[in-house]
Design a protein around this motif. Structure first.
Motif, PDB file in Angstrom:
ATOM      1  N   GLY A  83      87.986  34.587  39.723  1.00  0.00           N
ATOM      2  CA  GLY A  83      87.518  35.779  39.253  1.00  0.00           C
ATOM      3  C   GLY A  83      87.064  36.645  40.409  1.00  0.00           C
ATOM      4  O   GLY A  83      85.785  37.698  39.656  1.00  0.00           O
ATOM      5  N   TYR A  84      87.256  37.153  41.176  1.00  0.00           N
ATOM      6  CA  TYR A  84      86.925  38.323  42.223  1.00  0.00           C
ATOM      7  C   TYR A  84      88.368  39.363  42.333  1.00  0.00           C
ATOM      8  O   TYR A  84      89.062  38.872  41.781  1.00  0.00           O
ATOM      9  CB  TYR A  84      86.678  37.403  43.678  1.00  0.00           C
ATOM     10  CG  TYR A  84      85.171  36.650  43.546  1.00  0.00           C
ATOM     11  CD1 TYR A  84      84.143  37.201  43.443  1.00  0.00           C
ATOM     12  CD2 TYR A  84      85.043  35.342  44.209  1.00  0.00           C
ATOM     13  CE1 TYR A  84      82.554  36.398  43.660  1.00  0.00           C
ATOM     14  CE2 TYR A  84      84.530  34.322  44.089  1.00  0.00           C
ATOM     15  CZ  TYR A  84      82.935  34.991  43.885  1.00  0.00           C
ATOM     16  OH  TYR A  84      81.773  34.131  43.992  1.00  0.00           O
ATOM     17  N   THR A  85      87.524  40.458  42.487  1.00  0.00           N
ATOM     18  CA  THR A  85      88.484  41.768  42.527  1.00  0.00           C
ATOM     19  C   THR A  85      88.313  41.412  44.462  1.00  0.00           C
ATOM     20  O   THR A  85      87.262  41.406  44.625  1.00  0.00           O
ATOM     21  CB  THR A  85      88.340  43.122  41.967  1.00  0.00           C
ATOM     22  OG1 THR A  85      88.474  42.053  40.822  1.00  0.00           O
ATOM     23  CG2 THR A  85      89.124  43.573  42.374  1.00  0.00           C
ATOM     24  N   PHE A  86      89.371  41.941  45.127  1.00  0.00           N
ATOM     25  CA  PHE A  86      89.990  41.942  46.240  1.00  0.00           C
ATOM     26  C   PHE A  86      91.073  43.044  46.750  1.00  0.00           C
ATOM     27  O   PHE A  86      91.304  42.719  46.331  1.00  0.00           O
ATOM     28  CB  PHE A  86      89.696  40.649  47.293  1.00  0.00           C
ATOM     29  CG  PHE A  86      91.501  39.817  47.037  1.00  0.00           C
ATOM     30  CD1 PHE A  86      91.989  40.422  48.199  1.00  0.00           C
ATOM     31  CD2 PHE A  86      91.909  39.084  46.290  1.00  0.00           C
ATOM     32  CE1 PHE A  86      93.493  39.459  48.184  1.00  0.00           C
ATOM     33  CE2 PHE A  86      92.668  38.495  46.701  1.00  0.00           C
ATOM     34  CZ  PHE A  86      93.495  38.887  47.237  1.00  0.00           C
ATOM     35  N   LEU A  87      90.020  43.884  47.862  1.00  0.00           N
ATOM     36  CA  LEU A  87      90.791  44.839  48.373  1.00  0.00           C
ATOM     37  C   LEU A  87      90.921  44.594  49.892  1.00  0.00           C
ATOM     38  O   LEU A  87      89.985  44.837  50.693  1.00  0.00           O
ATOM     39  CB  LEU A  87      89.788  46.134  47.926  1.00  0.00           C
ATOM     40  CG  LEU A  87      90.893  47.145  48.604  1.00  0.00           C
ATOM     41  CD1 LEU A  87      91.598  47.601  47.843  1.00  0.00           C
ATOM     42  CD2 LEU A  87      89.190  48.514  47.999  1.00  0.00           C
ATOM     43  N   VAL A  88      92.639  44.705  49.934  1.00  0.00           N
ATOM     44  CA  VAL A  88      92.842  44.860  51.516  1.00  0.00           C
ATOM     45  C   VAL A  88      92.915  45.975  51.891  1.00  0.00           C
ATOM     46  O   VAL A  88      93.406  46.683  51.682  1.00  0.00           O
ATOM     47  CB  VAL A  88      94.029  43.706  51.503  1.00  0.00           C
ATOM     48  CG1 VAL A  88      94.299  43.641  53.106  1.00  0.00           C
ATOM     49  CG2 VAL A  88      93.902  42.387  50.892  1.00  0.00           C
ATOM     50  N   LEU A  89      92.772  46.693  53.141  1.00  0.00           N
ATOM     51  CA  LEU A  89      92.208  47.248  54.109  1.00  0.00           C
ATOM     52  C   LEU A  89      92.584  47.396  55.261  1.00  0.00           C
ATOM     53  O   LEU A  89      92.565  45.961  56.466  1.00  0.00           O
ATOM     54  CB  LEU A  89      91.054  47.902  54.080  1.00  0.00           C
ATOM     55  CG  LEU A  89      90.140  48.229  52.928  1.00  0.00           C
ATOM     56  CD1 LEU A  89      88.697  48.870  52.819  1.00  0.00           C
ATOM     57  CD2 LEU A  89      90.868  49.574  51.885  1.00  0.00           C
ATOM     58  N   GLU A  90      93.296  48.481  56.164  1.00  0.00           N
ATOM     59  CA  GLU A  90      93.274  48.181  57.811  1.00  0.00           C
ATOM     60  C   GLU A  90      91.764  47.365  58.229  1.00  0.00           C
ATOM     61  O   GLU A  90      90.525  48.080  57.834  1.00  0.00           O
ATOM     62  CB  GLU A  90      93.706  49.987  57.799  1.00  0.00           C
ATOM     63  CG  GLU A  90      93.529  50.005  59.258  1.00  0.00           C
ATOM     64  CD  GLU A  90      94.396  51.287  59.482  1.00  0.00           C
ATOM     65  OE1 GLU A  90      93.509  52.264  60.565  1.00  0.00           O
ATOM     66  OE2 GLU A  90      93.837  52.135  58.756  1.00  0.00           O
ATOM     67  N   TYR A  91      92.486  47.141  58.887  1.00  0.00           N
ATOM     68  CA  TYR A  91      90.932  46.656  59.919  1.00  0.00           C
ATOM     69  C   TYR A  91      90.592  47.670  61.201  1.00  0.00           C
ATOM     70  O   TYR A  91      91.760  47.806  62.172  1.00  0.00           O
ATOM     71  CB  TYR A  91      91.139  44.789  60.693  1.00  0.00           C
ATOM     72  CG  TYR A  91      89.624  45.408  61.555  1.00  0.00           C
ATOM     73  CD1 TYR A  91      88.521  44.516  61.028  1.00  0.00           C
ATOM     74  CD2 TYR A  91      90.571  44.557  62.735  1.00  0.00           C
ATOM     75  CE1 TYR A  91      87.459  43.865  61.922  1.00  0.00           C
ATOM     76  CE2 TYR A  91      89.017  43.810  63.451  1.00  0.00           C
ATOM     77  CZ  TYR A  91      87.618  43.898  63.076  1.00  0.00           C
ATOM     78  OH  TYR A  91      86.832  43.426  63.817  1.00  0.00           O
ATOM     79  N   ILE A  92      89.935  47.982  61.119  1.00  0.00           N
ATOM     80  CA  ILE A  92      89.249  48.808  61.775  1.00  0.00           C
ATOM     81  C   ILE A  92      88.642  48.369  63.111  1.00  0.00           C
ATOM     82  O   ILE A  92      87.634  48.072  62.821  1.00  0.00           O
ATOM     83  CB  ILE A  92      88.038  50.355  61.860  1.00  0.00           C
ATOM     84  CG1 ILE A  92      88.692  50.744  60.444  1.00  0.00           C
ATOM     85  CG2 ILE A  92      88.108  51.180  63.097  1.00  0.00           C
ATOM     86  CD1 ILE A  92      90.400  51.241  60.931  1.00  0.00           C
ATOM     87  N   GLU A  93      88.991  48.335  64.264  1.00  0.00           N
ATOM     88  CA  GLU A  93      88.340  47.878  66.004  1.00  0.00           C
ATOM     89  C   GLU A  93      87.804  48.845  66.261  1.00  0.00           C
ATOM     90  O   GLU A  93      88.094  50.544  66.891  1.00  0.00           O
ATOM     91  CB  GLU A  93      89.660  47.780  67.184  1.00  0.00           C
ATOM     92  CG  GLU A  93      90.353  46.783  66.685  1.00  0.00           C
ATOM     93  CD  GLU A  93      89.726  45.535  66.998  1.00  0.00           C
ATOM     94  OE1 GLU A  93      88.416  45.411  67.447  1.00  0.00           O
ATOM     95  OE2 GLU A  93      90.823  44.563  66.660  1.00  0.00           O
ATOM     96  N   GLY A  94      86.024  48.719  66.329  1.00  0.00           N
ATOM     97  CA  GLY A  94      85.268  49.940  66.927  1.00  0.00           C
ATOM     98  C   GLY A  94      83.784  49.877  66.400  1.00  0.00           C
ATOM     99  O   GLY A  94      83.179  48.727  65.860  1.00  0.00           O
TER     100      GLY A  94
END
Length: 291
Positions: A83-94
């Protein structure tokens, strides 16, 4: 999102990729952001999960439309889970820029360098016919590993000269009574000027409790170089019509790296911004020649 916790497996309904949640990175009004690992190869990613799917769908399309720009994180995929929408993004180290506000005051030279970079990046967005209307320290990250500036929230991408719908009052020119709530270059210049101001002052401001004149008086009471002070006040008073004018003013300053009240923070920001600053200065110079 009480059902999402450390170790939870988020498996997409459509793409069938699974992600194991590692920790919570932040919460918003309609969702949360988690650090996660892709199960099949262990890749670290950032998962934005929301019960309001329309927001993430819009952000996903904004990211893919702007993917050619250097300050845009990679949008890996969009999917659904329970029931959730999820967006997968590049993980930023900082760190996002709010970290530097908390760590201590930024040097004047560091703030000017950052202002130049943001003006350059926002000019790229404007060149594609859009404006980012919710540019604030929490949405701007210093990518330590790749030495670049990343804008991590693209849900406020708005067509040029359209009414602004998504904003944060501190960085919204209309909330201070010095301009219109319109997605134009003056709007972006104001936001960048306020970001520079809060970094230099080491604190944030609210239009609910202070006026823009009180903010500018604060700036005048510091040891801020006259040139920097004049540019900040002009930006906060809405006196620059374009990002080019704003950049030209900063580029004409004769300012050197000066130590601030937080030497450690200055070293971090100078190192992490050095490569991006060089690229921005060279690119803007070419851009101005073309114009």
């Amino acid at each position: 999102m009480e059902d999402i916790h450390l170790g939870s497996d988020i498996c997409g309904r459509w793409h069938n990729r699974c992600y194991e949640v590692s920790k919570l990175l932040g919460r918003g009004g309609t969702g949360s952001v988690f650090l996660a690992q892709r199960v099949d190869d262990g890749k670290k990613v950032a998962l934005k999960i929301s019960c309001v799917g329309e927001d993430l769908i819009y952000e996903y399309h904004s990211l893919t439309d702007m993917a050619c720009l250097s300050m845009v994180p990679e949008a890996i995929e969009l999917d659904e889970w329970h029931g959730y929408t999820f967006l997968v993004l590049e993980y930023i180290e900082g760190y996002d820029l709010s970290y530097y506000i908390g760590a201590g005051k930024c040097s004047y030279a560091g703030a000017v360098r950052l202002g130049c970079i943001l003006a350059f990046l926002m000019s790229k967005v404007w060149g594609k016919g859009y404006c980012l209307t919710d540019v604030k320290p929490e949405n701007v990250m210093v990518d330590i590993a790749n030495r670049r500036i990343i804008v991590i929230d693209w849900s406020s991408l708005t067509e040029a000269d359209a009414p602004v719908k998504e904003f944060t009052p501190t960085y919204d020119i209309a909330s201070w009574g010095v301009g219109r709530r319109l997605a134009d270059q003056r709007y972006m210049v104001f936001a960048i000027s306020m970001i520079m101001t809060v970094l230099i002052m080491g604190k944030s401001y609210s239009p609910v409790s202070v006026s823009i004149d009180e903010v500018t008086e604060d700036i005048k009471r510091t040891k801020c170089p006259v040139g920097v002070r004049n540019i900040l006040i002009a930006g906060l008073k809405g006196r620059y019509d374009t990002l080019q004018q704003f950049y030209n003013a900063m580029n004409g300053l004769d300012i050197y790296d000066q130590s601030s009240e937080n030497d450690r923070m200055d070293k971090i920001i100078n190192i992490t911004l050095a490569a991006a600053a060089l690229f921005a200065f060279l690119s803007i110079a070419n851009w101005l020649i073309l114009i």
